[in-house]
Each structure stands twice: as structure tokens, then as C-alpha cells.
Design a protein around this motif. Structure first.
Motif, PDB file in Angstrom:
ATOM      1  N   UNK A 113       0.809  -1.218   0.000  1.00  0.00           N
ATOM      2  CA  UNK A 113       0.000   0.000   0.000  1.00  0.00           C
ATOM      3  C   UNK A 113       0.841   1.266   0.000  1.00  0.00           C
ATOM      4  N   UNK A 114       1.920   1.293   0.755  1.00  0.00           N
ATOM      5  CA  UNK A 114       2.739   2.515   0.771  1.00  0.00           C
ATOM      6  C   UNK A 114       3.338   2.785  -0.612  1.00  0.00           C
ATOM      7  N   UNK A 115       3.677   1.728  -1.343  1.00  0.00           N
ATOM      8  CA  UNK A 115       4.196   1.915  -2.705  1.00  0.00           C
ATOM      9  C   UNK A 115       3.094   2.391  -3.649  1.00  0.00           C
ATOM     10  N   UNK A 116       1.901   1.825  -3.499  1.00  0.00           N
ATOM     11  CA  UNK A 116       0.789   2.250  -4.351  1.00  0.00           C
ATOM     12  C   UNK A 116       0.405   3.704  -4.055  1.00  0.00           C
ATOM     13  N   UNK A 117       0.520   4.104  -2.814  1.00  0.00           N
ATOM     14  CA  UNK A 117       0.239   5.497  -2.463  1.00  0.00           C
ATOM     15  C   UNK A 117       1.241   6.436  -3.131  1.00  0.00           C
ATOM     16  N   UNK A 118       2.504   6.026  -3.145  1.00  0.00           N
ATOM     17  CA  UNK A 118       3.528   6.835  -3.815  1.00  0.00           C
ATOM     18  C   UNK A 118       3.191   7.006  -5.293  1.00  0.00           C
ATOM     19  N   UNK A 119       2.693   5.938  -5.916  1.00  0.00           N
ATOM     20  CA  UNK A 119       2.316   6.018  -7.332  1.00  0.00           C
ATOM     21  C   UNK A 119       1.206   7.033  -7.568  1.00  0.00           C
ATOM     22  N   UNK A 120       0.453   7.369  -6.515  1.00  0.00           N
ATOM     23  CA  UNK A 120      -0.631   8.348  -6.623  1.00  0.00           C
ATOM     24  C   UNK A 120      -0.246   9.704  -6.037  1.00  0.00           C
ATOM     25  N   UNK A 121       1.036   9.873  -5.709  1.00  0.00           N
ATOM     26  CA  UNK A 121       1.495  11.164  -5.190  1.00  0.00           C
ATOM     27  C   UNK A 121       1.277  11.336  -3.699  1.00  0.00           C
ATOM     28  N   UNK A 122       1.072  10.233  -2.982  1.00  0.00           N
ATOM     29  CA  UNK A 122       0.893  10.283  -1.527  1.00  0.00           C
ATOM     30  C   UNK A 122       2.098   9.590  -0.907  1.00  0.00           C
ATOM     31  N   UNK A 123       2.945  10.365  -0.254  1.00  0.00           N
ATOM     32  CA  UNK A 123       4.218   9.842   0.241  1.00  0.00           C
ATOM     33  C   UNK A 123       4.224   9.823   1.770  1.00  0.00           C
ATOM     34  N   UNK A 124       3.991   8.634   2.357  1.00  0.00           N
ATOM     35  CA  UNK A 124       4.172   8.462   3.802  1.00  0.00           C
ATOM     36  C   UNK A 124       5.617   8.014   3.990  1.00  0.00           C
ATOM     37  N   UNK A 125       6.483   8.973   4.291  1.00  0.00           N
ATOM     38  CA  UNK A 125       7.917   8.719   4.317  1.00  0.00           C
ATOM     39  C   UNK A 125       8.388   8.334   5.717  1.00  0.00           C
ATOM     40  N   UNK A 126       9.568   7.736   5.766  1.00  0.00           N
ATOM     41  CA  UNK A 126      10.291   7.586   7.016  1.00  0.00           C
ATOM     42  C   UNK A 126      11.244   8.773   7.145  1.00  0.00           C
ATOM     43  N   UNK A 127      11.596   9.093   8.385  1.00  0.00           N
ATOM     44  CA  UNK A 127      12.459  10.258   8.611  1.00  0.00           C
ATOM     45  C   UNK A 127      13.768  10.139   7.834  1.00  0.00           C
ATOM     46  N   UNK A 128      14.309   8.931   7.749  1.00  0.00           N
ATOM     47  CA  UNK A 128      15.603   8.744   7.078  1.00  0.00           C
ATOM     48  C   UNK A 128      15.511   9.021   5.581  1.00  0.00           C
ATOM     49  N   UNK A 129      14.285   9.032   5.026  1.00  0.00           N
ATOM     50  CA  UNK A 129      14.116   9.278   3.588  1.00  0.00           C
ATOM     51  C   UNK A 129      14.032  10.768   3.257  1.00  0.00           C
ATOM     52  N   UNK A 130      13.981  11.637   4.267  1.00  0.00           N
ATOM     53  CA  UNK A 130      13.820  13.074   4.035  1.00  0.00           C
ATOM     54  C   UNK A 130      15.119  13.708   3.572  1.00  0.00           C
ATOM     55  N   UNK A 131      14.999  14.735   2.712  1.00  0.00           N
ATOM     56  CA  UNK A 131      16.183  15.520   2.377  1.00  0.00           C
ATOM     57  C   UNK A 131      16.410  16.564   3.465  1.00  0.00           C
ATOM     58  N   UNK A 132      17.509  17.278   3.360  1.00  0.00           N
ATOM     59  CA  UNK A 132      17.880  18.194   4.439  1.00  0.00           C
ATOM     60  C   UNK A 132      16.872  19.324   4.606  1.00  0.00           C
TER      61      UNK A 132
END
Length: 711
Positions: A113-132
Motif C-alpha cells: 500500500x505505501x508503494x501504491x500510495x507513492x504512485x498516486x502522489x501520496x508519500x508516507x515517508x520515514x524520517x531517514x528518507x527526508x532531504x535536508x
């Protein structure tokens, strides 16, 4: 799976092999809910909804059902369940059945589901995935909006292990004091007042297909975890893990000892808020053994009470994503339709020419099916019109659950202010709605409404309204008898049936029933109503036996029942006997079903389906063929022992041929469903029906929406 020859005449229907366990059957119901989250045919955001419902359902299951079993074990209770299991055996079976389901839920959420959400422009990220830049914004947000609300609690000899509140999300933090070279343990509670998922502003969202995404953010616990230095300055943060506790949330009120039931319930609610004993610990699977053991010990739990989670805890919070403005990722929108008989009321203002509504009912009964037909334009309007109609003398109704801003409550207050006799039975023991009902009870009393709190030893679950009106030289009584609560919010999500009528017998029956509820009446007979615990069980049993007699005499025996749960052993045994006599039985049971269908010599003539979809199936319908003189009933009761023996319930016959035809159609549509329907197997598993190849799926909810919209 039990197997019995049809020729065996000495079958013991008390044998536990012929019954499913109530708790395990409920888990199978929740598995069907989870399947909607896994099913690719379900719109994406609706899949998140079902993920959330699965988790919320489990929370209540542990707070009530598992908590009850744990109490039985501690008390040394050895009474066997309907399928012959002790409380401790049931707890073990629950864990064995549930752990793979929870693993599947979290694995699907994280990996699919988290991958499918990304495909629709909904990004539930983890903190480590954030840019500065994103981290800088969120860290500042933490400092300004989250940090002031947090309270770290140390755990050491001078600070005992803190109380962990029910369903709260917590961080177990290990810090090291550089001066003492000593590791210390602390707990940080994540306040429920804060949003679980923290969004980034539009300019910092992840891009999707060359455009700015719809939503980007992270779970709040990760933001707190990466800013713990604010909470523990001067300490070295060693480890941090998320955990969640579920506690016993049942109420225990000795009604015979309670002079003031309202006060007694309030006191019990305070105890609930303080919290009962812990019954479940959800914790990150990566937590080290010393921390895990400490939490388990301090909560007085056993290893079997711990559920290790890979991924986010508390998935009930996923429901918030349904607020995103993405209709293409949701079920098609639905606005309940005004019943055709009430169309001419649309141009009237509420309170204007109230006689018109009553005239419509005098011309014939009105059957309502929510949420296909509008609750606000029918039931709610009827009560509002009655409150303002100068010819209405009295309004009486039962309230089991209602919304916090209920227009019906406001109408009842207005009726009292208009000097009408208003009597309301507020069921204070409606689980998890007790506090809401107490608040409304006080407001009603302050407005001059006569409020009663039900009968000692019985929970009032019936959904009834009685309106007494002066018309020319006679008194006429109007009634509403329904299957669902007087709650305009759930009326948009739950399927329920209701009858509005001015039949004299029904009016007289409701008068007697309200006298039973509010006074000292010991009414034992009713003209048309089936009332629990007075005559409902006996009448239901007699109607099943009548179908048996028809079948045994060479005629047709046919029963179709739609309910939420089937648990009562005497009713199940009677259905088995009917099946043995040749009665064809179809049961539409949304949730728990302890009856085992398809067993040779026992239940080969019984079929059970469950319909799970966008609406929660909540209506109850009872159909008996009766050798062609068909009888159809609707009402508030399931076939559970509590409904038939320990609750006040009412079921009404539907006698108008046009309305019985409508109920026939509803039942027929559900029995033919091949999209949302699941068939119960003799081994207790459920198999979802599939549409034939190259044919269109027959979805109950879609078909009924189309039918009503076509009107």
C-alpha cells in the motif's frame, strides 16, 4: 470437520463439534474486513480505510472479549464455550489465529500500500528518507508545535514505571548519562491531541510524475524520535522503540446496589479512563530483549499477550487519509435519496404544514432502507415535525447511540419547550457511548424531558419512537420501529431498515412497551410485536417449528434470515432440526456465526453467507414461508443469547404486500451477490464468491444504490 450420516437418528445436538467458537468466528469476520484492504478491486484510499477498521475492530475485541477471557482465567473459571473450549484454550487459539493475520496486514501495508500510495502522489515517508530541507522544516515544526506538549517520564528507583494509558502510542527511550556512565530508561507518551501524520508544505512535497505530489509527510513518532535531544539535553540517546498498550475497558456496575445509575456509570467511566489491567502489548519487533522484558513485567503481561509488529503501530490512524481530495481513489460518492413518498415535502420548510408528513403515513406504511434512503429527510424530519406540530401531544423514544451534535436531541428539547410530553429512555450501558449518553441525558433532563435509564439487569437495545397526536375527535399514534440507532452520522454508513406507520395495533403495542420501560408494567403479551425478553424467543422458535411441520407434511419449508450475529445455541439447535426436517434455510450473517452449515445429517440444508463492503450491514430481516402465507419481520435483535434473553428488543411484522416485496428484493439481491458475499464452509473458513467468467459482478451495495437512484 464433523461428518454424520443422514440416517443417524440419535444425533446429539449438544455436541460441541456442531458449533463454532464465538471469538474465532469474530476473528474470521475481521479477516474478511482485512481482505477488503488487500483486494485490488477496492479503491486505494478505501483500502486504507479497511486497514484502519481492521485495527480499530481488534482494539475493541481485546478491550472487551479478550479482557473478559483473561478475567475468567484469573478467576479460575473453567466453563466451556459453545465449542467445548476453556477460557485459556480460547486465548491460545485467538493468538494462533490472529498473529498470521496481523503479520499479513502490516506486511501488505508496508510493502504494497505505501508503494501504491507513492504512485498516486501520496508519500508516507520515514524520517531517514527526508532531504535536508524537509528535515529542517519538520525539526522546526517539532520545536514549535510538538516539543512543548511532550512530557518525558524517567523510570528509576525514585520514579516508578509510569501508567501507560489505553491505546496510547509510546516511546521507550534508553539514554546514557555521560557523567555517571549509566544507562537510564524513560517513557515518552505521544499525545492524542496531535496529528499522527505530520504533513510537509506544498513546496517541500515529493514530486510525482513531474508535478508536486498530493501529500508528503511522516509519522509523528519518527519526528519525535529524531528530536529526543530536546527532551533529554546532556544525555546520549542510545535507543528508542515504539509500543502501544490495550487495556480492559469493560464496565462493571452492580445495578441493584446503584441508587443513582447515572452516577454509578460516571464513576465506572472514570475507572475506565484510569484504566483497567493491560491485556495486549504491541511493540516493534526490533526491540531488544531487556527493554521488552521490562515493559512486559511492569504491565503484568505474559509473552503470549505481546504482538511484535514490523512497521507502523496503530494503523487505525490511517483513516485520516480518506480526507484527501482524491475522489478517483475512493468509492463513488453517494448521497441518500429522499423516499419517493416524501418527495412532496421537499419544498416545505421544517415545521411548515407538519400535517403533511402525518397525512402521508395515514395513507400507508413507509419502509425505509438507509443509507439508500435519507435518514434526515425521513426519521429525523418526522421527529422534528412532531416537535413543532401543535397537534402532537407526546413523543416517546429510545436512544441507544446517537451523534454528539444530534438534531434529534435538539428536536426532543424543542418538543419539551413546546410543552409536549416527552419521555426518552437513554441506555447508559451502550458500550463506548456511555459518556456521550450521560451528557445528552443531562441536557434532556434540564430541558424538562422525562429521562429514564432502562431496566435493572436488561440493556435496552430496541429502536422505537411513539408519537401521540390529536386529530379531530380522536387520538392517533404514529410509530417508527427500526433496526438501527437514531444517529444521523452512522445512518450514512450502516445499512438499516425502519418502518413508519400509524397502525393501531403497533401504536398500542408501543404504548405497552414504553409503559414496561418507564413504569412497573409487566406486560406479557403484544398484539403484533415480538418483544425480548418477553415473547421473542418463543415466537421465533415456534415459527421455525412451523416451517418444520410444513416440510414434514410434504409442503415447502423455507426460512431466510439476515442478522449481524448468530450465537444462541437453542436457536442454532432448532435450525439444525429444521434442516433435518427438510427446511431450506439461507442465513445472511455479517459477523459471528456459531452454526456449522453443510454437515450431512445436521445442516446440509443450511447455507450461510456474509456480505462485507462499503456499508456496514446492520439490518435484521426474518422471513418465514409459512406454506405461502409469508411472514416477514424487521427489528433490532440478532440471534444472540444477550438479544433474546438479556436485552429489551422489538421486532415488527411487515404486512403491506408492496413493502414485503421490497424486502424480498433486498434479500434476493444479497443472496445472489458474487462480489461482496462470502460463503461459510463446514470447516469454519469463508470463501469469497467470484462472478462467472465474462460476466458482471453482482455487488449488493452497488445494485441497491442503482435501484434507489433509478426511482
Amino acid at each position: 470437520m464433523p461428518s454424520t450420516k443422514a440416517t443417524d437418528k440419535n444425533i446429539d445436538l449438544d455436541d460441541s463439534q456442531y458449533y463454532f467458537n464465538r471469538e474465532l468466528s469474530w476473528l474470521e469476520f475481521n479477516r474478511r474486513v482485512l481482505h477488503e484492504a488487500l483486494d485490488e478491486r477496492t479503491p486505494l484510499l478505501e483500502r486504507l480505510k479497511f486497514m484502519a477498521i481492521f485495527s480499530s475492530n481488534l482494539d475493541e475485541f481485546f478491550m472487551v472479549r479478550v479482557a473478559g477471557l483473561m478475567q475468567q482465567v484469573k478467576a479460575g473459571v473453567t466453563k466451556l464455550s459453545i465449542d467445548g473450549q476453556t477460557p485459556s484454550e480460547q486465548l491460545a487459539a485467538i493468538g494462533d489465529r490472529l498473529r498470521p493475520m496481523i503479520q499479513e496486514q502490516h506486511q501488505h501495508c508496508e510493502q504494497v500500500l505505501r508503494k501504491k500510495l507513492i504512485d498516486q502522489g501520496i508519500h508516507i515517508l520515514d524520517y531517514v528518507d527526508l532531504n535536508q530541507e524537509q528535515r529542517t522544516y519538520l525539526n522546526q515544526f517539532f520545536e514549535e508545535h510538538i516539543f512543548p506538549v511532550l512530557t518525558p517520564l524517567a523510570v528509576d528507583p525514585s520514579h516508578p514505571f509510569p501508567y501507560i494509558s489505553n491505546l496510547s502510542l509510546n516511546l521507550a527511550v534508553v539514554v546514557k548519562d555521560p557523567d555517571l556512565d549509566e544507562e537510564l530508561f524513560a517513557r515518552v507518551k505521544i499525545p492524542r491531541a496531535l496529528s499522527r501524520f505530520i504533513p510537509l508544505p506544498k513546496e517541500l512535497r515529493q514530486r510525482h510524475k513531474g508535478k508536486v505530489g498530493i501529500w508528503t509527510g511522516i509519522p509523528i513518532e519518527q519526528l519525535i524520535t529524531h528530536n529526543l535531544e530536546y527532551l533529554f539535553p546532556g544525555m546520549n540517546i542510545q535507543e528508542c522503540y515504539v509500543f502501544r498498550v490495550t487495556r480492559n475497558a469493560s464496565l462493571s456496575v452492580e445495578e441493584d446496589e446503584a441508587d443513582d445509575l447515572l452516577l454509578a456509570i460516571e464513576q465506572e467511566l472514570q475507572k475506565r479512563r484510569m484504566g483497567g489491567s493491560a491485556v495486549r502489548l504491541e511493540i516493534q519487533s526490533s526491540v531488544p530483549e531487556p527493554i521488552r522484558s521490562t515493559i512486559i513485567r511492569e504491565l503484568a503481561l505474559e509473552d503470549n499477550d505481546v504482538y511484535d509488529i514490523d512497521g507502523l503501530l496503530g494503523l487505525g490512524n490511517l483513516m485520516s487519509f480518506l480526507a484527501l481530495p482524491l475522489p478517483e481513489l475512493k468509492d463513488r460518492s453517494w448521497s441518500p435519496i429522499v423516499p419517493p413518498k416524501l418527495h412532496r415535502l421537499q419544498d416545505l420548510q421544517e415545521g411548515e404544514d407538519g400535517d403533511d408528513f402525518f397525512r402521508i403515513i395515514r395513507n400507508g406504511d413507509l419502509l425505509l432502507h438507509h443509507p439508500y434512503y435519507s435518514f434526515s429527510a425521513s426519521v429525523q424530519r418526522l421527529i422534528t415535525e412532531a416537535a413543532n406540530d401543535p397537534d402532537v401531544l407526546a413523543i416517546k423514544m429510545t436512544l441507544y447511540r446517537t451523534s454528539g451534535d444530534s438534531p434529534i436531541i435538539k428536536a426532543l428539547i424543542a418538543a419539551a419547550q413546546n410543552h409536549k410530553q416527552v419521555a426518552v429512555l437513554v441506555e447508559l450501558k451502550a458500550r463506548f457511548d456511555e459518556e456521550n449518553n450521560i451528557n445528552w441525558a443531562r441536557k434532556l433532563e434540564n430541558a424538562g424531558v422525562h429521562v429514564v435509564y432502562g431496566l435493572v439487569g436488561l440493556k435496552t437495545h430496541t429502536k422505537i419512537t411513539l408519537i401521540v397526536r390529536q386529530e379531530e375527535n380522536k387520538i392517533r399514534r404514529y410509530v417508527h420501529i427500526g433496526t438501527g440507532n437514531y444517529n444521523p452520522k452512522t445512518a450514512k454508513l450502516y445499512t438499516d431498515l425502519g418502518l413508519i406507520s400509524c397502525q393501531e395495533d403497533l401504536g398500542a403495542d408501543l404504548t405497552d412497551l414504553f409503559n414496561f420501560l418507564t413504569g412497573y408494567s409487566r406486560q406479557k403479551s403484544y398484539r403484533k410485536l415480538l418483544v425480548a425478553p418477553v415473547n421473542m424467543r418463543d415466537r421465533m422458535t415456534a415459527m421455525i417449528h412451523r416451517e418444520m411441520e410444513h416440510a414434514q407434511n410434504g409442503g415447502k419449508g423455507r426460512i431466510v434470515v439476515k442478522i449481524n450475529s448468530l450465537v444462541d445455541k437453542p436457536i442454532i439447535a432448532t435450525l439444525y432440526k429444521a434442516s433435518q426436517a427438510g427446511v431450506e434455510i439461507d442465513l445472511i450473517v455479517r459477523g459471528i456465526c456459531c452454526l456449522r452449515p453443510g454437515v450431512a445429517g445436521i445442516s446440509e440444508n443450511i447455507r450461510v453467507i456474509s456480505v462485507i463492503g462499503r456499508f456496514l450491514e446492520h439490518s435484521r430481516v426474518f422471513y418465514f414461508h409459512n406454506s405461502g402465507s409469508e411472514e416477514v419481520y424487521i427489528g433490532s435483535a440478532d440471534w444472540m443469547t444477550r438479544n433474546l434473553s438479556r436485552r429489551v428488543e422489538a421486532i415488527t411484522p411487515i404486512e403491506d404486500p408492496g413493502l414485503t416485496a421490497d424486502l424480498h428484493e433486498i434479500l434476493g439481491i444479497m443472496l445472489a451477490d458474487n462480489r461482496q458475499a462470502w460463503e461459510l464452509q463446514p470447516d469454519g473458513s469463508y470463501v469469497q464468491r467470484k462472478p462467472p467468467k465474462d460476466s458482471q459482478a453482482q455487488s449488493t451495495h452497488n445494485i441497491l444504490m442503482d435501484l434507489v437512484a433509478g426511482n
